[in-house]
Scaffold this active site. Structure first.
Site, PDB file in Angstrom:
ATOM      1  N   THR A   1      -6.463  26.487 -32.090  1.00 63.49           N
ATOM      2  CA  THR A   1      -6.126  25.490 -31.047  1.00 63.49           C
ATOM      3  C   THR A   1      -5.574  24.147 -31.540  1.00 63.49           C
ATOM      4  O   THR A   1      -5.616  23.829 -32.712  1.00 63.49           O
ATOM      5  CB  THR A   1      -7.299  25.160 -30.089  1.00 63.49           C
ATOM      6  OG1 THR A   1      -8.286  24.445 -30.791  1.00 63.49           O
ATOM      7  CG2 THR A   1      -7.870  26.353 -29.437  1.00 63.49           C
TER       8      THR A   1
ATOM      9  N   GLU B   1      -6.225  35.882 -26.632  1.00 63.20           N
ATOM     10  CA  GLU B   1      -7.285  35.196 -25.883  1.00 63.20           C
ATOM     11  C   GLU B   1      -8.370  36.152 -25.370  1.00 63.20           C
ATOM     12  O   GLU B   1      -9.516  35.741 -25.194  1.00 63.20           O
ATOM     13  CB  GLU B   1      -6.657  34.449 -24.704  1.00 63.20           C
ATOM     14  CG  GLU B   1      -7.290  33.099 -24.432  1.00 63.20           C
ATOM     15  CD  GLU B   1      -7.096  32.127 -25.575  1.00 63.20           C
ATOM     16  OE1 GLU B   1      -5.952  31.964 -26.040  1.00 63.20           O
ATOM     17  OE2 GLU B   1      -8.080  31.529 -26.009  1.00 63.20           O
TER      18      GLU B   1
ATOM     19  N   THR C   1      -3.975  26.469 -26.722  1.00 64.69           N
ATOM     20  CA  THR C   1      -4.283  27.440 -27.767  1.00 64.69           C
ATOM     21  C   THR C   1      -3.581  28.783 -27.585  1.00 64.69           C
ATOM     22  O   THR C   1      -3.197  29.142 -26.477  1.00 64.69           O
ATOM     23  CB  THR C   1      -5.818  27.683 -27.825  1.00 64.69           C
ATOM     24  OG1 THR C   1      -6.128  28.433 -28.990  1.00 64.69           O
ATOM     25  CG2 THR C   1      -6.307  28.436 -26.608  1.00 64.69           C
TER      26      THR C   1
END
Ligand SMILES: *[C@@H]1O[C@H](CO)[C@@H](O)[C@H](O)[C@H]1NC(C)=O
Ligand SMILES: *[C@@H]1O[C@H](CO)[C@@H](O)[C@H](O)[C@H]1NC(C)=O
Length: 552
Positions: free
Chosen positions: A379, A418, A397
């Site tokens: 991130t 993610e 991110t």
């Protein structure tokens, strides 16, 4: 007679002159110039000097805080593409000039189709997870679009120009980006490997010139035609074709259905400040719980002396152990109850947890209900304070280093991983759901001060912000010292990991109290913050990522 009258007038004139001079001096003293290293109008703290400067230039050209933040983020997607990019997602905390604070959430979502056994393939311990099965639907550009529609001043395309130029013309690879290129060395990542290879097939290194020409084309399309080109236009088709070729399940419908949400910020009182944080699935509630617990101990600069120092840190790491046990309550509120998450921000709940913290001992993981969450990293964060007092704190991110490591050659986009943020946290996921996050872009406001702050570093985000705020607000360190102060990270197994140069006395004393200690090779916490006090602005980008802030 005439002579003495003239003398009286002269005397009066001189007295008047004296009085005026004194007044001018007092006014000048009161309106003293801001100290060296501070700014008087506005500032940007991104994780590289280049991107802070680009954000500042946008502000100086009449851009809003959001305009500056978007330009700095687009720049970061080129300067630190291992951390974030338009194949990822972000969470914005935005304070307008009237002091009203909103959250713009453009975090990735679960696609309509996903591998049914995805969660069974989660790693049990912390490691980089790559592969197309972990890609969530990217929200980044839809987030910028809505943020700009609500708060933008300069034309949309203007925000893209600096990043387009950087990506197209290329630049020597900065040390931080260079450090992570070695992570792209497996079979799964051939297209990404190609992006970072010279004509003989050798991986580029720090100082070599890198260009992102495809990404520059994509930026240009989005700049000229708007976000739709990425979500239901030609870029969407190219992107999905590349993801399919990498074995992924995302479809054009997933992109087309993607929606950003705008909500009110949640607030927490911290002494003279109101702290504004994003609600779940962001990690703001962990931060608020820890600070609410710690504020009850009445910490001040004397807390760093003698025995009190150990006690302060003992309580602090105990608070983190409880926060670890409560992580499971960070869920997407559109799919899960947020009743428990609300409690995290209440003083009564912090009082309850504080009463379970014992002064002279620590406990086994069961005491804190610690779950099997692998830690994470990655991130970027940008903090912006504009001339009109408005502020933006945004964390963005693609999750782990280079995300899923799936690179789309047709669009130049690096895709996130993610979905791995669900690992160890849930046993069931739904299409459209956002994974839980540690991201906690915050704005703190008092009568006379504004502090815009956020951290990067996955699980170390809470550590980065909590440590900085404790050192700055309570222990009396300057913002710069507070960010630089070495941290102690309580990992998902409740082991303490001390950053190099952490106070040895405290380390020994905590060991004696029975805290499990381990060494960590990497500390990913990176705090970028901007603070305004008495008309002077202090902006700090963390030296851990060789950052540099900019302002005027
Ligand atoms: C990488 O790919 C090559 C050629 O396809 C194969 O021989 C090798 O076993 C692979 N390595 C790994 C670690 O999968
Ligand atoms: C693309 O999506 C936008 C926003 O949802 C919509 O307004 C537009 O009509 C769509 N365009 C096409 C070609 O489907």
């Amino acid at each position: 007679m005439a002579r003495s009258k003239a003398r009286v007038y002269t005397c009066r004139a001189l007295t008047l002159l004296c009085v005026v001079t004194i007044i001018v001096c007092i006014v000048l003293l009161l309106r003293r110039k801001c100290p060296v290293d501070t700014f008087s109008s506005a500032a940007v703290a991104a994780d590289s000097g280049k991107c802070s400067e680009i954000g500042r230039d946008i502000l100086q050209r009449g851009g809003s805080a959001i305009d500056g933040a978007i330009a700095a983020l687009l720049c970061t997607s080129v300067m630190n593409p291992q951390s974030m990019g338009i194949g990822g997602g972000s969470i914005f905390t935005v304070m307008d000039r009237s002091g009203k604070v909103k959250i713009i959430n453009s975090r990735e979502t679960v696609p309509q189709k996903f591998k049914s056994d995805l969660l069974k393939t989660c790693p049990k311990t912390f490691q980089l997870v790559s592969g197309s099965q972990w890609i969530g639907v990217p929200g980044e550009i839809r987030g910028y679009e809505l943020a700009h529609r609500l708060y933008g001043k300069l034309p949309w395309a203007t925000l893209f120009q600096p990043a387009i130029q950087l990506a197209r013309e290329g630049f020597p690879i900065p040390p931080v980006q260079g450090r992570y290129i070695q992570y792209i060395d497996t079979n799964q990542t051939q297209s990404l490997r190609k992006l970072y290879s010279d004509k003989d097939g050798n991986l580029l290194k720090t100082g070599d010139v890198v260009k992102f020409e495809k990404l520059a084309d994509t930026f240009e399309m989005i700049a000229n035609h708007g976000a739709d080109v990425f979500y239901n236009g030609s870029i969407a088709e190219d992107l999905i074709r590349d993801i399919e070729e990498a074995g992924g399940t995302l479809t054009v419908q997933d992109l087309d259905l993607y929606k950003v949400t705008v909500t009110d910020a949640w607030t927490v009182s911290l002494g003279e400040y109101q702290m504004y944080i994003p609600p779940p699935p962001a990690g703001g509630i962990l931060l608020s719980l820890i600070l609410n617990i710690m504020k009850g101990y009445g910490l001040n600069s004397a807390s760093l002396t003698g025995e009190q120092k150990t006690l302060a840190y003992h309580r602090y790491v105990e608070a983190f152990k409880f926060a670890n046990g409560l992580k499971k309550y960070i869920r997407d509120p559109q799919f899960n109850s947020e009743e428990m998450a609300r409690k995290f921000t209440e003083d009564s709940f912090a009082d309850q947890i504080r009463s379970l913290i014992i002064t002279d001992r620590t406990h086994d993981p069961e005491y804190y209900n610690t779950g099997p969450y692998p830690d994470s990293m990655g991130t970027t964060h940008v903090s912006v304070l504009a001339e009109d007092g408005s502020a933006v704190s945004v964390t963005s991110t693609i999750n782990h280093i280079f995300g899923s490591k799936v690179f789309s050659p047709r669009t130049g986009v690096i895709l996130n991983n993610e979905l791995s943020d669900f690992c160890g946290r849930v046993d069931h996921i739904s299409p459209g759901e956002q994974p839980p996050s540690s991201m906690a872009p915050a704005v703190l406001k008092s009568e006379s001060k504004t502090l815009v702050i956020g951290s990067t570093g996955g699980s170390m985000i809470t550590t980065g912000i909590a440590s900085t705020l404790m050192n700055h607000l309570w222990f009396g360190k300057s913002l710069k010292e507070a960010i630089a102060a070495p941290v102690v990270f309580v990992d998902s197994q409740n082991a303490l990991k001390f950053e190099p140069k952490f106070d040895m006395e405290v380390i020994e004393a905590l060991k004696a109290l029975g805290h499990n200690q381990e060494t960590a090779n990497h500390f990913y916490n990176v705090v970028n913050a901007v603070e305004k006090e008495d008309g002077c602005i202090c902006a700090v980008s963390d030296a851990r990522k060789l950052g540099q802030a900019a302002g005027y």
